[in-house]
Design a protein around this motif. Sequence first.
Motif, short mmCIF file in Angstrom:
data_model
loop_
_atom_site.label_atom_id
_atom_site.label_comp_id
_atom_site.label_asym_id
_atom_site.label_seq_id
_atom_site.Cartn_x
_atom_site.Cartn_y
_atom_site.Cartn_z
N GLY A 20 1.65 13.09 -3.70
CA GLY A 20 2.80 13.73 -3.07
C GLY A 20 2.81 15.23 -3.25
N ARG A 21 2.55 15.68 -4.47
CA ARG A 21 2.53 17.12 -4.73
C ARG A 21 1.36 17.78 -3.99
NH1 ARG A 21 3.11 20.64 -10.33
NH2 ARG A 21 2.17 22.54 -9.52
N ALA A 22 0.19 17.16 -4.03
CA ALA A 22 -0.97 17.74 -3.33
C ALA A 22 -0.69 17.88 -1.84
CB ALA A 22 -2.20 16.86 -3.57
N THR A 23 0.00 16.89 -1.27
CA THR A 23 0.35 16.94 0.15
C THR A 23 1.36 18.03 0.43
OG1 THR A 23 -0.08 14.56 0.34
CG2 THR A 23 1.22 15.58 2.09
N MET A 87 7.79 15.80 10.34
CA MET A 87 6.89 14.94 9.56
C MET A 87 7.64 14.29 8.41
SD MET A 87 3.72 17.65 9.40
CE MET A 87 4.81 19.08 9.33
N MET A 88 7.28 13.04 8.14
CA MET A 88 7.86 12.29 7.03
C MET A 88 6.73 11.57 6.30
SD MET A 88 10.91 11.25 5.72
CE MET A 88 11.15 10.24 4.26
N VAL A 89 6.67 11.75 4.98
CA VAL A 89 5.67 11.05 4.17
C VAL A 89 6.41 10.23 3.11
CG1 VAL A 89 3.66 11.27 2.66
CG2 VAL A 89 3.99 12.90 4.54
N ASN A 90 6.36 8.92 3.24
CA ASN A 90 6.98 8.03 2.26
C ASN A 90 5.94 7.70 1.19
OD1 ASN A 90 9.76 7.43 3.25
ND2 ASN A 90 8.64 6.76 5.07
N ASN A 91 6.00 8.43 0.08
CA ASN A 91 4.97 8.35 -0.95
C ASN A 91 5.47 7.82 -2.28
OD1 ASN A 91 2.35 9.28 -2.33
ND2 ASN A 91 3.89 10.53 -3.37
N ALA A 92 6.78 7.83 -2.52
CA ALA A 92 7.32 7.37 -3.80
C ALA A 92 6.85 5.95 -4.08
CB ALA A 92 8.84 7.44 -3.79
N MET A 93 6.56 5.66 -5.35
CA MET A 93 6.05 4.34 -5.67
C MET A 93 6.56 3.84 -7.02
SD MET A 93 3.70 4.75 -8.34
CE MET A 93 2.28 3.70 -8.21
N SER A 94 6.52 2.50 -7.16
CA SER A 94 6.86 1.84 -8.42
C SER A 94 5.82 0.76 -8.66
CB SER A 94 8.26 1.22 -8.34
OG SER A 94 8.51 0.41 -9.49
N VAL A 95 5.33 0.64 -9.90
CA VAL A 95 4.33 -0.37 -10.20
C VAL A 95 4.63 -1.02 -11.54
CG1 VAL A 95 2.78 1.39 -11.19
CG2 VAL A 95 1.86 -0.84 -10.49
N HIS A 96 4.57 -2.35 -11.56
CA HIS A 96 4.66 -3.12 -12.80
C HIS A 96 3.37 -3.93 -12.93
CE1 HIS A 96 8.95 -2.15 -12.45
NE2 HIS A 96 8.96 -2.31 -13.76
N TYR A 97 2.77 -3.86 -14.09
CA TYR A 97 1.47 -4.48 -14.34
C TYR A 97 1.66 -5.61 -15.33
CZ TYR A 97 -3.57 -4.67 -15.38
OH TYR A 97 -4.87 -5.06 -15.54
N ALA A 98 1.59 -6.85 -14.85
CA ALA A 98 1.80 -8.02 -15.72
C ALA A 98 1.36 -9.28 -15.00
CB ALA A 98 3.28 -8.14 -16.11
N ALA A 224 -4.50 14.14 0.33
CA ALA A 224 -3.63 15.05 1.08
C ALA A 224 -4.27 15.43 2.41
CB ALA A 224 -3.34 16.30 0.24
N GLU A 225 -5.56 15.69 2.42
CA GLU A 225 -6.24 16.04 3.67
C GLU A 225 -6.16 14.89 4.67
OE1 GLU A 225 -7.44 18.78 4.76
OE2 GLU A 225 -8.05 20.05 3.06
N SER A 226 -6.30 13.66 4.18
CA SER A 226 -6.21 12.49 5.06
C SER A 226 -4.80 12.34 5.63
CB SER A 226 -6.59 11.23 4.28
OG SER A 226 -7.89 11.33 3.76
N ILE A 227 -3.82 12.58 4.79
CA ILE A 227 -2.43 12.49 5.23
C ILE A 227 -2.14 13.55 6.29
CG2 ILE A 227 -0.02 12.78 4.50
CD1 ILE A 227 -0.99 11.58 1.74
#
Length: 257
Positions: A20-23, A87-98, A224-227
């Motif tokens: 997100g920051r790179a974009t 432009m809109m980039v929906n990048n926020a994420m949440s991950v649980h590993y279990a 970011a370049e791909s986005i």
Amino acid sequence: MSQDFSGQVAFITGGSDGIGRATAELLARRGATVIVCARGEEKLEATRAAIEAAGGKVEAHQLDVTDSDAFATLISDVAKRHGRLDMMVNNAMSVHYAPISKLKLGHWRKDFAVNADAVFVGTKAAMEVMTAAGKGSIVNISSTTAIRAAPFMSSYSASKAALIQFTAVAAMEAARSGVRINAIVPGQVQTAANEDFSAKAPEVASKTTEAIPMGRGGQPHELAESILFMLSDAASYITGVALPVDGGKSAQLYLPS
């Protein structure tokens, strides 16, 4: 891809770190006014300061995208104040590993709240503005775990898979309105979180990286370049696509040695 985005407005969730920051930084360098939102104030302020120090135009908003009303209202307010939302980039994420046996329903719901519900809210609010203007581009960020199974990532994988199918449906609904909607499907990306994991489990990290056909993880600026490509006029005839950016991992046929 070096399109000039001067005069355009971009909204990025999870814009204070990693992809997100790179974009946000790349869009600002190409002339766009960038609106970033994230939960963490410290990283958000650091991102804002870095973009401004480089001469970019930026707004930073502390926001949890699971607060649906506040999220939708912010998108609407940004569009009204700037007179546009390109432009809109929906990048926020949440991950649980279990493993599923230990994954709690609350963890499952949290991953879906961020990775699917918030993408629905953000896409819907942006579509409303863009459809009225007759143009716009939305990019939603998924994961290779959405298209390839990985143990212990059921809630993350399922929510990111839902994001891909939602993106395709939204693209069909928006296609005649001049609005394009696509997904980027990152593989391993060397964000701060991944670098931290590599430091804690170097053997696992090494084996994971070696299993990528290109033999390395991606860098945030490569994503970011791909986005930006998908957001740009260079992709004017592309919509409803989920583009893997993963060093070949999702195309790989596993053959045991």
